[in-house]
Structure formats: structure tokens, C-alpha cells
Design a protein around this motif. Structure first.
Motif, short mmCIF file in Angstrom:
data_model
loop_
_atom_site.label_atom_id
_atom_site.label_comp_id
_atom_site.label_asym_id
_atom_site.label_seq_id
_atom_site.Cartn_x
_atom_site.Cartn_y
_atom_site.Cartn_z
N UNK A 22 0.84 -1.20 0.00
CA UNK A 22 0.00 0.00 0.00
C UNK A 22 0.88 1.25 0.00
N UNK A 23 1.94 1.20 0.77
CA UNK A 23 2.85 2.34 0.83
C UNK A 23 3.48 2.63 -0.53
N UNK A 24 3.78 1.59 -1.27
CA UNK A 24 4.40 1.75 -2.59
C UNK A 24 3.38 2.11 -3.66
N UNK A 25 2.10 1.76 -3.42
CA UNK A 25 1.03 2.13 -4.35
C UNK A 25 1.07 1.35 -5.65
N UNK A 26 0.69 2.00 -6.73
CA UNK A 26 0.57 1.33 -8.03
C UNK A 26 1.92 0.97 -8.62
N UNK A 27 2.99 1.50 -8.05
CA UNK A 27 4.34 1.16 -8.52
C UNK A 27 4.65 -0.31 -8.28
N UNK A 28 4.13 -0.84 -7.17
CA UNK A 28 4.33 -2.25 -6.86
C UNK A 28 5.73 -2.56 -6.36
N UNK A 29 5.94 -3.81 -6.00
CA UNK A 29 7.23 -4.27 -5.49
C UNK A 29 7.49 -5.68 -6.00
N UNK A 30 8.74 -5.97 -6.23
CA UNK A 30 9.12 -7.33 -6.55
C UNK A 30 9.19 -8.12 -5.24
N UNK A 31 9.28 -9.42 -5.35
CA UNK A 31 9.41 -10.25 -4.14
C UNK A 31 10.70 -9.90 -3.41
N UNK A 32 11.76 -9.63 -4.14
CA UNK A 32 13.03 -9.27 -3.49
C UNK A 32 12.91 -7.95 -2.73
N UNK A 33 12.19 -6.99 -3.30
CA UNK A 33 11.98 -5.73 -2.59
C UNK A 33 11.15 -5.95 -1.33
N UNK A 34 10.15 -6.81 -1.43
CA UNK A 34 9.35 -7.14 -0.24
C UNK A 34 10.20 -7.78 0.84
N UNK A 35 11.13 -8.62 0.44
CA UNK A 35 12.01 -9.27 1.42
C UNK A 35 12.77 -8.26 2.24
N UNK A 36 13.14 -7.13 1.61
CA UNK A 36 13.89 -6.11 2.35
C UNK A 36 12.99 -5.29 3.26
N UNK A 37 11.71 -5.26 3.01
CA UNK A 37 10.78 -4.45 3.79
C UNK A 37 10.05 -5.22 4.87
N UNK A 38 9.88 -6.52 4.69
CA UNK A 38 9.12 -7.33 5.62
C UNK A 38 10.09 -8.22 6.40
N UNK A 39 10.04 -8.09 7.70
CA UNK A 39 10.93 -8.87 8.56
C UNK A 39 10.32 -10.25 8.82
N UNK A 40 10.57 -11.17 7.88
CA UNK A 40 10.02 -12.52 8.00
C UNK A 40 10.91 -13.49 7.24
N UNK A 41 10.87 -14.73 7.66
CA UNK A 41 11.59 -15.78 6.95
C UNK A 41 10.98 -15.95 5.57
#
Length: 98
Positions: A22-41
Motif C-alpha cells: 500500500x505504501x508503494x502504491x501502483x508502482x508495486x514491489x518485486x518479491x526481493x523488494x518485499x524481502x527487504x521491507x518485511x521482517x520474515x523468513x
């Protein structure tokens, strides 16, 4: 910006993914970008993405360079007037491990 309140009662990793998208909006994120933003295995992130996709809360989009990005479904993104501060319960839920 955070996902709509009605989607905040999900698993912690799912909420973190929705908030990041939601923060990134319509730009979206790759899975790798999500990995850097979400603290999870990686397994927890994969499970969260699978559940969110199955529930129709995230969508995939292919960019012109054949890069696949994840974007939030429109119903997850809050309207402009939904920037209410989090309730006491929401603040406690974020701080305490439930």
C-alpha cells in the motif's frame, strides 16, 4: 500509509506485506523488494503471499521489462479520509505478540 483497518486482523506477515505494498502504491514491489521491507523468513513470506493472492488482496503485474511486481488490490488501499490514527487496541496489538 497502511492497509485498510478491515484487513489488519490477519497474520502479522500478511499485514506487513499489505502495508508495504500500500505504501508503494501502483508502482508495486518485486518479491526481493518485499524481502527487504518485511521482517520474515522466506517461507513465512511465501505463505503470506500465497494466502493474500488466494484471498484476492494482492495482484501481480508485469512491467514493460518483463519484471513481475506485486500490487495491492484496490479494496485494500485506504481512501484519503481513512488516515485515522490507530486505535488503542491496534497499537497494543502491534506491540504485543498475539
Amino acid at each position: 500509509m497502511r492497509a485498510k483497518r478491515e484487513f489488519r486482523n490477519r497474520d502479522e506477515t500478511q499485514v506487513a506485506v499489505l502495508d508495504a505494498l500500500v505504501e508503494r502504491g501502483s508502482e508495486g514491489m518485486t518479491v526481493l523488494e518485499l524481502r527487504t521491507r518485511v521482517d520474515a523468513e522466506i517461507d513465512a513470506l511465501d505463505e503470506a503471499l500465497r494466502a493474500l493472492k488466494a484471498d484476492g488482496l494482492i495482484e501481480t503485474d508485469t512491467r514493460s521489462n518483463d519484471q513481475v511486481v506485486l500490487v495491492p488490490a484496490a479494496r485494500v488501499v485506504p481512501d484519503g479520509d481513512e488516515d485515522d490514527p490507530p486505535s488503542l487496541f491496534e497499537r497494543l496489538r502491534e506491540r504485543l505478540p498475539f
